[in-house]
Motif scaffolding. Sequence first.
Motif, short mmCIF file in Angstrom:
data_model
loop_
_atom_site.label_atom_id
_atom_site.label_comp_id
_atom_site.label_asym_id
_atom_site.label_seq_id
_atom_site.Cartn_x
_atom_site.Cartn_y
_atom_site.Cartn_z
N VAL A 128 1.01 -1.15 -0.04
CA VAL A 128 -0.09 -0.17 0.07
C VAL A 128 0.93 1.16 0.07
CG1 VAL A 128 -1.79 1.24 1.11
CG2 VAL A 128 -1.93 -1.27 1.16
N VAL A 129 2.17 1.31 0.81
CA VAL A 129 2.85 2.44 0.84
C VAL A 129 3.57 2.52 -0.65
CG1 VAL A 129 5.01 3.34 1.90
CG2 VAL A 129 3.29 1.83 3.33
N ASP A 130 3.92 1.61 -1.27
CA ASP A 130 4.60 1.68 -2.55
C ASP A 130 3.65 2.33 -3.49
OD1 ASP A 130 6.92 0.73 -1.36
OD2 ASP A 130 6.70 -1.30 -2.05
N THR A 131 2.34 1.57 -3.62
CA THR A 131 1.22 2.30 -4.51
C THR A 131 1.17 3.62 -4.30
OG1 THR A 131 0.35 0.03 -4.29
CG2 THR A 131 -0.97 1.85 -5.15
N LEU A 132 1.00 4.25 -2.87
CA LEU A 132 0.72 5.63 -2.75
C LEU A 132 1.76 6.42 -3.04
CD1 LEU A 132 -0.93 5.16 0.97
CD2 LEU A 132 -2.11 6.13 -1.19
N THR A 133 3.07 5.75 -2.92
CA THR A 133 4.33 6.67 -3.31
C THR A 133 4.29 6.65 -4.77
OG1 THR A 133 5.65 5.73 -1.37
CG2 THR A 133 6.89 6.69 -3.19
N MET A 134 4.01 5.62 -5.55
CA MET A 134 3.95 5.98 -7.19
C MET A 134 3.02 6.84 -7.48
SD MET A 134 4.68 2.27 -8.56
CE MET A 134 3.39 1.27 -7.86
N GLU A 135 1.71 6.92 -6.82
CA GLU A 135 0.72 7.96 -7.17
C GLU A 135 1.00 9.52 -6.93
OE1 GLU A 135 -2.75 6.49 -5.06
OE2 GLU A 135 -3.10 4.65 -6.46
N ARG A 136 1.61 9.46 -5.63
CA ARG A 136 1.95 10.89 -5.37
C ARG A 136 3.06 11.47 -5.97
NH1 ARG A 136 0.84 9.23 0.98
NH2 ARG A 136 -1.28 9.64 0.97
N ALA A 137 4.07 10.56 -6.19
CA ALA A 137 5.25 11.20 -7.01
C ALA A 137 4.73 11.65 -8.40
CB ALA A 137 6.21 10.00 -7.36
N GLN A 138 3.73 11.26 -9.04
CA GLN A 138 3.29 11.77 -10.39
C GLN A 138 2.59 13.10 -10.23
OE1 GLN A 138 1.03 8.94 -12.02
NE2 GLN A 138 2.44 7.33 -12.07
#
Length: 198
Positions: free
Chosen positions: A103-113
């Motif tokens: 979940v952390v990795d998914t949120l990180t990818m979304e927010r980095a964009q």
Amino acid sequence: MFNLTDETIITTRQRWSHYFTIMLGVLAIIILVNLRGTYAAEVSVYQNNEEGIIALYPQSWLIDEQNPDDYIFRIRNMRAIGFKTTFQLSLRTVGDNAAQRTVVDTLTMERAQNRTAYRLLSIDEYTGLTDTTASIATYQFVDVDPNPFLEGVPIVVRGVDVITISRDQAIIITMLSDINEFDENFQLFERFLRQLEI
């Protein structure tokens, strides 16, 4: 024999008036600190029976439930100057064996964009939620006003996600704060987490 002159009496009165003024000032400061503590302790209750959520939040903060696709509820300190401190609770459906790190990795990818200079700082275990294991992810980004006519100084925002998984759902409790006020706001966030029922 010693005689008090008018000059000596005036000086004595002035001295006592100075002492009295100082005592009144100290008393006023004590009263203001107590009133501030009482004001900060005033809370409102948010209850969502459908999701089984009960939260206590500062009474002066603004609550928003208008975005069910993104969050269940969000509260913001609209009195804050600059970036408005935000607490938010959102749910995401995950698989049976999903890990909090996923979940952390998914949120990180979304927010980095979509966040300027987004950077994940740390991921640790969190024990502040009752009877459940959780992860805490700390990150920061730069908040820039998208309106070019309201251009101002960018604000560095530090965020925290507390993530736990229950009944095939990831529960994500988020705090966003101006980095200069982060420590004070994080204490308030931890009190919010202790009183949260999910």
